[in-house]
Motif scaffolding. Structure first.
Motif: not given
Length: 250
Positions: A102, A105, A172, A199, A203, A207
């Motif tokens: 992360r 982030e 990514s 995201m 996302y 996933l």
């Protein structure tokens, strides 16, 4: 935007020894003000931004910018060092999040430092030193937490773990860069809003691919493995429960 040295308590502040002679001065000097303005202008307009525009942003003359930095290239080098020091310190102060995948982030949500994240993105796009260093930080962290996840049985092992990690980081960051390039935020300083939009949009499929996979057979992998060298010694040969190429029905 404040310079790293002038950051209030609680925000990332790069270590003096890492910044060296190109660091902004701690007393809000003219040099520090020019450096802050240059980082923000490069983040907004890219590295083709002129010395004149940076001078206007920092309320000084172009001649004074050159007096402090020598040239636009030297100013860019100072900006690189400024941002690199901040990345290292932000990573150090947020090690738990950073080593859990992360780091971006952490950086995007560091209040008051969104322009620095914007500078990182510009550098990634241009292949600059900051972009390369940030990329290597991401890959180094990913190797650590991926190895832990494999050991814990959360992630399947790979025939070439380093190559897989590098691909995942490339894909990514590449997807995020493309998203931000095609859909830039209205406010260049609001990088965290752009990250949230990315995201929200992607996302779920990401996933889904990671957890459920994409192909229903390993035929393509088996065909490819016929033409590549053997995996590194000791590398695991994971299976996904699907038939091998020679076990599949014609």
């Amino acid at each position: 935007m404040r310079s790293v040295d002038a950051a209030p308590q609680g925000t990332p502040a790069g270590p003096t020894e890492a910044r060296g002679a190109v660091a902004p001065a701690p007393d809000g000097s003219t040099r520090g003000r020019i450096l802050d303005a240059a980082v923000l202008r490069f983040a907004r307009s890219g590295f083709d931004a002129s010395v004149r525009s940076i001078a206007a942003d920092s309320a000084v003359s172009p001649a004074l910018v050159i007096h402090h930095f020598g040239s636009k290239d030297r100013l860019r080098e100072a900006c690189d060092a400024h941002v690199l020091a901040w990345i290292v310190e932000a990573k150090r102060q947020n090690m738990t999040k950073a080593t859990s995948g992360r780091l971006f982030e952490v950086l995007a949500n560091a209040e008051g430092f969104a322009p620095l994240v914007g500078y990182v993105l510009r550098s990634l796009q241009s292949g600059g030193a900051v972009g390369r260093a940030f990329l290597e930080h991401m890959i180094e962290d990913a190797e650590t937490y991926t190895a832990e996840a494999v050991a814990d049985g959360i992630v399947k092992p790979s025939r070439d773990e380093r190559a897989r990690v590098r691909y995942l980081v490339y894909s990514s960051l590449g997807a995020m860069l493309l998203s931000l390039t095609m859909n830039p935020p209205e406010d260049p300083e609001d990088v965290n809003a752009a990250v949230r939009t990315f995201m929200d949009d992607l996302y779920l499929p990401m996933l889904e691919l990671y957890t459920e996979g994409f192909l229903t057979t390993r035929r393509m992998l088996d065909d490819y493995l016929l033409y590549v060298p053997d995996p590194p010694a000791g590398a695991p040969a994971p299976t996904d429960g699907t038939p091998h190429h020679d076990e599949e029905e014609p």
